[in-house]
Design an enzyme around this catalytic site. Structure first.
Site, PDB file in Angstrom:
ATOM      1  CG  ASN A   1     -12.557  -0.441   4.559  1.00 55.35           C
ATOM      2  OD1 ASN A   1     -12.860  -0.945   5.636  1.00 55.35           O
ATOM      3  ND2 ASN A   1     -11.479   0.308   4.397  1.00 55.35           N
TER       4      ASN A   1
ATOM      5  CG  HIS B   1      -8.826  -2.669  -1.553  1.00 56.69           C
ATOM      6  ND1 HIS B   1      -9.787  -1.978  -2.265  1.00 56.69           N
ATOM      7  CD2 HIS B   1      -8.628  -1.962  -0.420  1.00 56.69           C
ATOM      8  CE1 HIS B   1     -10.142  -0.903  -1.589  1.00 56.69           C
ATOM      9  NE2 HIS B   1      -9.465  -0.868  -0.463  1.00 56.69           N
ATOM     10  CG  PHE B   2      -9.118  -9.153   1.232  1.00 54.57           C
ATOM     11  CD1 PHE B   2      -9.600  -9.301  -0.065  1.00 54.57           C
ATOM     12  CD2 PHE B   2      -9.823  -9.723   2.272  1.00 54.57           C
ATOM     13  CE1 PHE B   2     -10.770 -10.008  -0.313  1.00 54.57           C
ATOM     14  CE2 PHE B   2     -11.000 -10.435   2.042  1.00 54.57           C
ATOM     15  CZ  PHE B   2     -11.465 -10.573   0.743  1.00 54.57           C
ATOM     16  CG  HIS B   3      -6.684  -2.507   3.746  1.00 49.39           C
ATOM     17  ND1 HIS B   3      -5.928  -1.415   3.382  1.00 49.39           N
ATOM     18  CD2 HIS B   3      -7.946  -2.232   3.342  1.00 49.39           C
ATOM     19  CE1 HIS B   3      -6.709  -0.519   2.783  1.00 49.39           C
ATOM     20  NE2 HIS B   3      -7.939  -0.991   2.745  1.00 49.39           N
TER      21      HIS B   3
ATOM     22  CG  ASP C   1      -2.026   0.982   1.199  1.00 51.94           C
ATOM     23  OD1 ASP C   1      -1.750   2.179   0.961  1.00 51.94           O
ATOM     24  OD2 ASP C   1      -3.182   0.598   1.400  1.00 51.94           O
TER      25      ASP C   1
ATOM     26  CD  GLN D   1     -15.049  -0.308  -1.895  1.00 58.03           C
ATOM     27  OE1 GLN D   1     -16.225  -0.491  -1.586  1.00 58.03           O
ATOM     28  NE2 GLN D   1     -14.454  -0.976  -2.871  1.00 58.03           N
TER      29      GLN D   1
HETATM   30  P1  5GP Z   1      -9.801   1.712   1.078  1.00 63.73           P
HETATM   31  O1  5GP Z   1      -9.987   2.922   1.945  1.00 63.73           O
HETATM   32  O2  5GP Z   1     -10.497   1.843  -0.246  1.00 63.73           O
HETATM   33  O3  5GP Z   1     -10.127   0.437   1.794  1.00 63.73           O
HETATM   34  O4  5GP Z   1      -8.237   1.644   0.822  1.00 63.73           O
HETATM   35  C1  5GP Z   1      -7.611   2.057  -0.353  1.00 63.73           C
HETATM   36  C2  5GP Z   1      -6.118   1.889  -0.146  1.00 63.73           C
HETATM   37  O5  5GP Z   1      -5.493   1.950  -1.407  1.00 63.73           O
HETATM   38  C3  5GP Z   1      -5.493   2.976   0.726  1.00 63.73           C
HETATM   39  O6  5GP Z   1      -4.850   2.368   1.837  1.00 63.73           O
HETATM   40  C4  5GP Z   1      -4.500   3.664  -0.213  1.00 63.73           C
HETATM   41  O7  5GP Z   1      -3.302   4.043   0.427  1.00 63.73           O
HETATM   42  C5  5GP Z   1      -4.252   2.601  -1.275  1.00 63.73           C
HETATM   43  N1  5GP Z   1      -3.931   3.133  -2.584  1.00 63.73           N
HETATM   44  C6  5GP Z   1      -4.623   4.081  -3.277  1.00 63.73           C
HETATM   45  N2  5GP Z   1      -4.049   4.316  -4.465  1.00 63.73           N
HETATM   46  C7  5GP Z   1      -2.979   3.484  -4.535  1.00 63.73           C
HETATM   47  C8  5GP Z   1      -1.978   3.259  -5.547  1.00 63.73           C
HETATM   48  O8  5GP Z   1      -1.963   3.876  -6.606  1.00 63.73           O
HETATM   49  N3  5GP Z   1      -1.032   2.322  -5.268  1.00 63.73           N
HETATM   50  C9  5GP Z   1      -1.019   1.619  -4.092  1.00 63.73           C
HETATM   51  N4  5GP Z   1      -0.031   0.725  -3.937  1.00 63.73           N
HETATM   52  N5  5GP Z   1      -1.935   1.811  -3.132  1.00 63.73           N
HETATM   53  C10 5GP Z   1      -2.898   2.724  -3.348  1.00 63.73           C
END
Ligand code: 5GP
Ligand code: ZN
Length: 151
Positions: A87, A100-102, A31, A94
Protein backbone atom coordinates in the site's frame (compact mmCIF):
# COMPACT_ATOMS: atom_id res chain seq x y z
CA UNK A 1 16.41 6.17 10.01
CA UNK A 2 13.36 8.19 10.98
CA UNK A 3 13.25 8.34 14.80
CA UNK A 4 9.45 8.59 14.73
CA UNK A 5 8.98 5.58 12.46
CA UNK A 6 7.86 2.33 14.08
CA UNK A 7 9.51 0.15 11.43
CA UNK A 8 12.81 2.05 11.75
CA UNK A 9 12.59 1.30 15.49
CA UNK A 10 12.10 -2.40 14.69
CA UNK A 11 15.13 -2.30 12.35
CA UNK A 12 17.18 -0.64 15.10
CA UNK A 13 16.08 -3.33 17.59
CA UNK A 14 14.33 -0.78 19.81
CA UNK A 15 11.00 -2.56 19.26
CA UNK A 16 10.98 -6.37 19.20
CA UNK A 17 9.72 -8.43 16.29
CA UNK A 18 9.49 -12.05 15.20
CA UNK A 19 12.38 -11.84 12.77
CA UNK A 20 12.37 -14.18 9.77
CA UNK A 21 15.08 -12.86 7.50
CA UNK A 22 17.68 -10.11 7.48
CA UNK A 23 20.45 -8.94 5.18
CA UNK A 24 22.20 -5.63 4.65
CA UNK A 25 19.20 -4.07 2.92
CA UNK A 26 16.12 -6.06 3.92
CA UNK A 27 14.26 -7.21 7.02
CA UNK A 28 11.30 -9.60 7.16
CA UNK A 29 9.19 -10.30 10.22
CA UNK A 30 5.72 -11.44 11.26
CA UNK A 31 2.91 -8.89 11.15
CA UNK A 32 1.47 -8.32 14.65
CA UNK A 33 -2.02 -7.98 13.18
CA UNK A 34 -2.10 -10.94 10.78
CA UNK A 35 -4.84 -11.35 8.18
CA UNK A 36 -3.95 -15.04 8.16
CA UNK A 37 -1.43 -17.35 9.78
CA UNK A 38 2.01 -16.56 8.36
CA UNK A 39 1.30 -12.93 7.38
CA UNK A 40 4.77 -11.47 6.85
CA UNK A 41 6.09 -7.95 6.32
CA UNK A 42 9.16 -7.38 4.16
CA UNK A 43 10.77 -3.96 4.49
CA UNK A 44 13.79 -2.04 3.25
CA UNK A 45 16.22 -1.06 5.99
CA UNK A 46 16.60 2.39 4.44
CA UNK A 47 13.62 4.50 5.44
CA UNK A 48 11.34 5.40 2.53
CA UNK A 49 7.63 6.15 2.69
CA UNK A 50 6.45 4.96 -0.72
CA UNK A 51 7.64 2.36 -3.21
CA UNK A 52 8.71 4.99 -5.74
CA UNK A 53 11.21 6.46 -3.30
CA UNK A 54 13.26 3.29 -3.04
CA UNK A 55 16.66 3.03 -4.71
CA UNK A 56 16.82 0.43 -7.49
CA UNK A 57 19.27 -1.78 -5.59
CA UNK A 58 17.07 -1.78 -2.49
CA UNK A 59 14.03 -2.72 -4.57
CA UNK A 60 16.09 -5.45 -6.24
CA UNK A 61 17.15 -6.82 -2.86
CA UNK A 62 13.52 -7.05 -1.75
CA UNK A 63 12.52 -8.64 -5.06
CA UNK A 64 15.29 -11.20 -4.68
CA UNK A 65 14.11 -12.40 -1.29
CA UNK A 66 10.32 -12.34 -1.79
CA UNK A 67 10.15 -15.68 -3.67
CA UNK A 68 12.27 -17.40 -1.00
CA UNK A 69 10.06 -16.05 1.75
CA UNK A 70 6.94 -17.05 -0.17
CA UNK A 71 8.24 -20.61 -0.46
CA UNK A 72 9.18 -20.72 3.23
CA UNK A 73 5.83 -19.34 4.41
CA UNK A 74 3.94 -21.71 2.11
CA UNK A 75 5.94 -24.67 3.43
CA UNK A 76 5.52 -23.63 7.07
CA UNK A 77 1.79 -22.93 6.89
CA UNK A 78 0.80 -25.54 4.32
CA UNK A 79 -0.93 -22.81 2.33
CA UNK A 80 -0.05 -22.76 -1.36
CA UNK A 81 -1.93 -19.56 -2.18
CA UNK A 82 -0.89 -16.10 -1.10
CA UNK A 83 -1.16 -12.40 -1.96
CA UNK A 84 1.58 -9.79 -2.08
CA UNK A 85 0.18 -6.41 -1.10
CA UNK A 86 1.98 -3.10 -0.98
CA UNK A 87 0.00 0.00 0.00
CA UNK A 88 1.22 3.50 -0.90
CA UNK A 89 -0.49 6.53 0.60
CA UNK A 90 -3.23 6.85 3.18
CA UNK A 91 -6.09 6.62 0.67
CA UNK A 92 -4.58 3.38 -0.60
CA UNK A 93 -4.67 1.93 2.90
CA UNK A 94 -1.11 2.67 4.02
CA UNK A 95 -1.00 3.04 7.80
CA UNK A 96 2.71 2.65 8.54
CA UNK A 97 4.64 5.23 6.52
CA UNK A 98 7.68 3.05 5.85
CA UNK A 99 7.57 0.95 2.66
CA UNK A 100 6.47 -2.62 3.34
CA UNK A 101 5.39 -5.61 1.32
CA UNK A 102 2.73 -7.81 2.86
CA UNK A 103 3.02 -11.53 2.15
CA UNK A 104 -0.38 -12.88 3.11
CA UNK A 105 -1.15 -16.59 2.90
CA UNK A 106 -4.64 -17.34 1.56
CA UNK A 107 -6.09 -20.39 3.28
CA UNK A 108 -8.26 -22.62 1.09
CA UNK A 109 -11.85 -21.42 1.72
CA UNK A 110 -13.25 -24.84 0.81
CA UNK A 111 -11.50 -26.41 3.79
CA UNK A 112 -13.62 -26.72 6.93
CA UNK A 113 -12.96 -23.66 9.09
CA UNK A 114 -11.12 -24.33 12.33
CA UNK A 115 -12.71 -23.17 15.55
CA UNK A 116 -10.84 -19.90 15.91
CA UNK A 117 -10.44 -17.96 19.08
CA UNK A 118 -11.14 -14.21 18.87
CA UNK A 119 -8.14 -12.31 17.55
CA UNK A 120 -6.59 -15.33 15.84
CA UNK A 121 -5.41 -14.98 12.22
CA UNK A 122 -8.21 -15.13 9.69
CA UNK A 123 -8.92 -15.97 6.09
CA UNK A 124 -6.32 -13.76 4.42
CA UNK A 125 -6.79 -10.79 2.14
CA UNK A 126 -10.30 -9.98 0.92
CA UNK A 127 -10.25 -8.44 -2.55
CA UNK A 128 -12.68 -5.92 -3.98
CA UNK A 129 -11.89 -5.58 -7.70
CA UNK A 130 -14.18 -2.99 -9.31
CA UNK A 131 -12.91 -3.46 -12.86
CA UNK A 132 -13.89 -1.04 -15.61
CA UNK A 133 -13.33 -1.43 -19.37
CA UNK A 134 -10.34 0.16 -21.07
CA UNK A 135 -11.06 2.79 -23.72
CA UNK A 136 -8.65 2.14 -26.65
CA UNK A 137 -8.21 5.81 -27.61
CA UNK A 138 -7.66 7.03 -24.06
CA UNK A 139 -5.34 4.06 -23.47
CA UNK A 140 -3.04 5.14 -26.33
CA UNK A 141 -2.73 8.65 -24.88
CA UNK A 142 -2.25 7.33 -21.37
CA UNK A 143 0.38 4.79 -22.43
CA UNK A 144 2.30 7.60 -24.23
CA UNK A 145 2.10 9.78 -21.13
CA UNK A 146 3.40 7.04 -18.85
CA UNK A 147 6.20 5.96 -21.17
CA UNK A 148 7.36 9.58 -21.52
CA UNK A 149 7.35 9.93 -17.74
CA UNK A 150 9.42 6.73 -17.48
CA UNK A 151 12.18 8.47 -19.43
P1 5GP B 1 -0.35 -0.94 6.01
O1 5GP B 1 -1.81 -0.77 6.26
O2 5GP B 1 0.44 0.30 6.33
O3 5GP B 1 -0.06 -1.48 4.64
O4 5GP B 1 0.10 -2.09 7.00
C1 5GP B 1 0.77 -1.88 8.21
C2 5GP B 1 0.93 -3.24 8.87
O5 5GP B 1 1.90 -3.11 9.89
C3 5GP B 1 -0.35 -3.76 9.52
O6 5GP B 1 -0.67 -5.03 8.96
C4 5GP B 1 0.01 -3.86 11.00
O7 5GP B 1 -0.55 -4.98 11.64
C5 5GP B 1 1.53 -3.93 10.97
N1 5GP B 1 2.18 -3.37 12.14
C6 5GP B 1 1.96 -2.14 12.69
N2 5GP B 1 2.75 -1.95 13.75
C7 5GP B 1 3.50 -3.07 13.87
C8 5GP B 1 4.53 -3.47 14.80
O8 5GP B 1 4.89 -2.75 15.72
N3 5GP B 1 5.08 -4.70 14.61
C9 5GP B 1 4.69 -5.53 13.59
N4 5GP B 1 5.30 -6.72 13.51
N5 5GP B 1 3.73 -5.18 12.71
C10 5GP B 1 3.15 -3.98 12.85
ZN1 ZN C 1 11.12 4.01 8.80
Amino acid sequence: MDPNCIFCKIIAGDIPCYKLYEDGRVLAFLDVGPLSEGHVLVIPKAHAVQLGEMADEVAAAIGAVLPRLARAVSAATGTGAYNILQNNGEVAGQVVMHVHFHLIPKPDPTRAPDSKSPGSPGSGLGIHWPAGQIDPEAAETLADKITSALG
